[in-house]
Design a protein around this motif. Structure first.
Motif, PDB file in Angstrom:
ATOM      1  N   GLU A   1     -11.219  -4.883  -7.173  1.00 28.31           N
ATOM      2  CA  GLU A   1     -11.100  -3.961  -8.306  1.00 28.31           C
ATOM      3  C   GLU A   1     -10.090  -4.480  -9.322  1.00 28.31           C
ATOM      4  N   GLU A   2      -8.967  -4.995  -8.828  1.00 32.24           N
ATOM      5  CA  GLU A   2      -7.960  -5.550  -9.739  1.00 32.24           C
ATOM      6  C   GLU A   2      -8.533  -6.726 -10.524  1.00 32.24           C
TER       7      GLU A   2
ATOM      8  N   TRP B   1     -10.515  -6.486 -19.274  1.00 28.01           N
ATOM      9  CA  TRP B   1      -9.561  -6.446 -20.388  1.00 28.01           C
ATOM     10  C   TRP B   1      -9.378  -7.810 -21.026  1.00 28.01           C
TER      11      TRP B   1
ATOM     12  N   ILE C   1     -10.791  -5.401 -13.257  1.00 28.89           N
ATOM     13  CA  ILE C   1     -10.009  -4.814 -14.354  1.00 28.89           C
ATOM     14  C   ILE C   1      -9.461  -5.909 -15.251  1.00 28.89           C
TER      15      ILE C   1
ATOM     16  N   ILE D   1      -5.603   2.884 -16.792  1.00 25.49           N
ATOM     17  CA  ILE D   1      -6.403   3.468 -15.720  1.00 25.49           C
ATOM     18  C   ILE D   1      -5.419   4.023 -14.708  1.00 25.49           C
TER      19      ILE D   1
END
Length: 135
Positions: free
Chosen positions: A122-123, A130, A126, A112
């Motif tokens: 947001e981190e 994953w 993510i 990204i």
């Protein structure tokens, strides 16, 4: 049936069959489009399931793993949030200034790259996403 238009179209098909009667029916639909809202939008013409470009709308690009390890990019000056996951599921999230390469490893599984650094929420999202894919 009536032909659909961008303004409005509602097609109603009523089928009736007699009990025990043989039925042999073929329906051919062309230009079928489902709408999420009450307003019809123009039909989006495409060449196939993976070629869905539409005039006036930006194309959607993707990365293809061809065995190479570089994808040069020329981006406006500024800070970019960058996140990637490798083939073992290891996730790295950082912020960089004017990255020149969108790919980071030869065994990269996902990336990204966006304008502006990622915030903590947001981190976390993510990393969670994953991690679920790798599980």
């Amino acid at each position: 049936m009536t032909a659909a238009t961008a303004a409005s179209a509602q097609t109603v098909v009523t089928l009736g069959f007699a009990s025990g009667a043989a039925v042999d029916v073929t329906y051919r639909l062309k230009g079928l489009q489902f709408e999420a809202g009450a307003v019809a939008t123009p039909l989006q013409h495409n060449l196939g399931p993976h070629d869905v470009t539409e005039p006036g709308v930006p194309d959607v690009w993707h990365l293809w793993d061809d065995g190479g390890d570089s994808l040069p990019v020329s981006l406006p000056a500024g800070t970019y949030g960058r996140a990637w996951v490798d083939h073992l599921g290891a996730v790295t999230v950082d912020a960089v200034s004017a990255p020149a390469n969108a790919l980071l490893t030869t065994r990269q599984a996902g990336v990204i790259l966006r304008a502006g650094a990622f915030n903590a929420a947001e981190e976390a999202a993510i990393r969670k996403y994953w991690a679920q894919l790798a599980a």
